[in-house]
Design an enzyme around this catalytic site. Structure first.
Site, PDB file in Angstrom:
ATOM      1  N   ASN A   1      75.801  17.574  93.718  1.00 20.73           N
ATOM      2  CA  ASN A   1      74.431  17.779  93.248  1.00 20.73           C
ATOM      3  C   ASN A   1      73.613  16.511  93.508  1.00 20.73           C
ATOM      4  OD1 ASN A   1      72.085  18.245  91.805  1.00 20.73           O
ATOM      5  ND2 ASN A   1      73.065  18.138  89.784  1.00 20.73           N
ATOM      6  N   TRP A   2      72.706  16.592  94.463  1.00 24.32           N
ATOM      7  CA  TRP A   2      71.915  15.410  94.832  1.00 24.32           C
ATOM      8  C   TRP A   2      70.731  15.151  93.909  1.00 24.32           C
ATOM      9  CZ3 TRP A   2      71.199  14.332 100.783  1.00 24.32           C
ATOM     10  CH2 TRP A   2      72.428  13.909 101.307  1.00 24.32           C
ATOM     11  N   LYS A   3      70.432  16.092  93.041  1.00 28.52           N
ATOM     12  CA  LYS A   3      69.283  15.931  92.120  1.00 28.52           C
ATOM     13  C   LYS A   3      68.029  15.583  92.922  1.00 28.52           C
ATOM     14  CE  LYS A   3      72.636  14.704  88.655  1.00 28.52           C
ATOM     15  NZ  LYS A   3      72.933  14.088  87.391  1.00 28.52           N
TER      16      LYS A   3
ATOM     17  N   HIS B   1      71.362  23.424  84.534  1.00 23.41           N
ATOM     18  CA  HIS B   1      71.808  22.020  84.479  1.00 23.41           C
ATOM     19  C   HIS B   1      71.143  21.353  83.272  1.00 23.41           C
ATOM     20  CE1 HIS B   1      72.359  17.811  85.424  1.00 23.41           C
ATOM     21  NE2 HIS B   1      73.339  18.186  86.225  1.00 23.41           N
TER      22      HIS B   1
ATOM     23  N   GLU C   1      69.817  18.604  82.811  1.00 19.69           N
ATOM     24  CA  GLU C   1      68.534  17.919  83.055  1.00 19.69           C
ATOM     25  C   GLU C   1      67.394  18.930  83.084  1.00 19.69           C
ATOM     26  OE1 GLU C   1      69.833  15.807  86.536  1.00 19.69           O
ATOM     27  OE2 GLU C   1      71.146  14.600  85.273  1.00 19.69           O
TER      28      GLU C   1
ATOM     29  N   GLU D   1      79.919  20.559  81.813  1.00 20.82           N
ATOM     30  CA  GLU D   1      79.430  19.191  81.965  1.00 20.82           C
ATOM     31  C   GLU D   1      79.021  18.638  80.597  1.00 20.82           C
ATOM     32  OE1 GLU D   1      77.901  18.289  86.183  1.00 20.82           O
ATOM     33  OE2 GLU D   1      76.287  19.314  85.145  1.00 20.82           O
TER      34      GLU D   1
ATOM     35  N   GLY E   1      76.255  10.968  84.502  1.00 19.76           N
ATOM     36  CA  GLY E   1      75.592   9.730  84.923  1.00 19.76           C
ATOM     37  C   GLY E   1      75.933   8.519  84.078  1.00 19.76           C
TER      38      GLY E   1
ATOM     39  N   SER F   1      80.355  12.182  85.748  1.00 15.31           N
ATOM     40  CA  SER F   1      80.952  10.918  86.177  1.00 15.31           C
ATOM     41  C   SER F   1      82.259  11.084  86.959  1.00 15.31           C
ATOM     42  CB  SER F   1      81.152   9.977  84.983  1.00 15.31           C
ATOM     43  OG  SER F   1      79.896   9.625  84.446  1.00 15.31           O
TER      44      SER F   1
ATOM     45  N   GLY G   1      77.751  14.455  90.802  1.00 15.03           N
ATOM     46  CA  GLY G   1      76.368  14.009  90.955  1.00 15.03           C
ATOM     47  C   GLY G   1      76.313  12.758  91.818  1.00 15.03           C
ATOM     48  N   GLY G   2      76.211  11.601  91.167  1.00 13.71           N
ATOM     49  CA  GLY G   2      76.023  10.323  91.848  1.00 13.71           C
ATOM     50  C   GLY G   2      76.942  10.094  93.048  1.00 13.71           C
TER      51      GLY G   2
HETATM   52  P1  PGA Z   1      77.276  12.581  87.692  1.00 16.61           P
HETATM   53  O1  PGA Z   1      76.354  13.894  87.584  1.00 16.61           O
HETATM   54  O2  PGA Z   1      78.454  12.925  88.548  1.00 16.61           O
HETATM   55  O3  PGA Z   1      76.381  11.547  88.323  1.00 16.61           O
HETATM   56  O4  PGA Z   1      77.689  12.231  86.307  1.00 16.61           O
HETATM   57  C1  PGA Z   1      76.912  15.172  87.429  1.00 16.61           C
HETATM   58  C2  PGA Z   1      75.832  16.202  87.308  1.00 16.61           C
HETATM   59  O5  PGA Z   1      74.773  15.925  86.740  1.00 16.61           O
HETATM   60  O6  PGA Z   1      75.994  17.347  87.784  1.00 16.61           O
END
Ligand code: PGA
Length: 272
Positions: A25-27, A111, A113, A181, A187, A226, A247-248
């Protein structure tokens, strides 16, 4: 008599129940020059194909150019969100049908966010998931508890409510995935403990069984929060973990390729 469940109509969507699903997930990251990174990830995905399925969720602006680029590869692409409406006066939104039209096979819905920053509720997440399945996309429905809910020992209760309310009951068990999640792990650099992941995944599976019975075995349950090259193999080895939402670490082709390779190795070993 109840209507039969809505089946996925896009054959290209993820159909296998026995393979690991690795999602990136590149956000809100990535401009045109990131197509090089997507190409590198596509090469890594192709060399791991057969054992695992890899899907990348770039920003919407990169979907169409990326689809062309990865055509020879097995990497799949998805949108990071879709509208809860099929069409109409929804300025700024993108429908599931439009994502499918651009060449996406998957979509993330719910998600944390989106829930936090845009006030999305379980109800709207369920509508989005339904739109996705009807458009032939494979939604990954995100759920997870906050740190306060965790501290109050309400994790399982929260997950039950989210599954009851955010997962459409009218779709078949082969048409969607769940991503667990924990909000505090996203993050933060601090993934959940193995035991907590295992307990949450077992609970989610039990809740899914209530509605889909034995067919619920077909529903992949991913862990996200993470995930990194250093913890991915331990997490993937946990019982009940069918994949990862990264994510990251998915923004860096070296790191994401390492996670892909680690998943492929594990999947290859369990297939022996
Ligand atoms: P992260 O993000 O791997 O950077 O913790 C995961 C996500 O938000 O899907």
């Amino acid at each position: 008599m109840p209507n039969p469940p809505i089946e996925p109509r896009n054959d290209a969507a993820w159909q296998s129940t026995s393979r690991l699903l690795i999602a990136g997930n590149w956000k809100m990251n990535g401009s045109m020059d990131a197509l090089t990174t997507i190409n590198e990830i596509a090469i890594a995905a192709t060399s791991a194909s057969g054992t695992i399925e890899v899907v990348l969720f770039p920003p919407t602006t990169l979907l169409a150019p990326a689809i062309n680029l990865i055509r020879p590869h097995t990497l799949r692409l998805g949108g990071q969100d879709c509208s809860s409406e099929a069409t109409g006066a929804c300025t700024g939104e993108i429908s599931a049908e439009m994502l499918a039209d651009a060449g996406a096979n998957f979509v993330l819905v719910g998600h944390s966010e989106r829930r936090k920053r845009h006030g999305e509720t379980d109800d709207s997440v369920r509508q989005k998931a339904l739109q996705a399945v009807e458009a032939g996309l494979f939604p990954i429905i995100c759920i997870g508890e906050s740190s306060n809910e965790r501290a109050a020992q309400k994790t399982m209760e929260v997950l039950t409510t989210q599954i009851m309310e955010a997962v459409p009951r009218t779709v078949s068990a082969t048409s969607f995935a769940i991503a667990y999640e924990p909000l505090w792990a996203i993050g933060s650099g601090q993934a959940a403990e193995d035991r907590d992941i295992e307990d949450a995944h077992r609970h989610i599976r039990t809740e899914l069984q209530r509605h889909w019975g034995l067919r619920s075995e077909a529903i992949p349950i991913l862990y996200g929060g993470s995930v990194s090259p250093s913890n991915c193999s331990a997490i993937l080895a946990l019982p009940g973990v069918n994949g990862l939402l990264v994510g990251g670490a998915s923004l860096n082709s070296g790191q994401f390729s390492a996670i892909i390779a680690c998943a492929a190795e594990l999947a290859g070993r369990s297939a022996e």
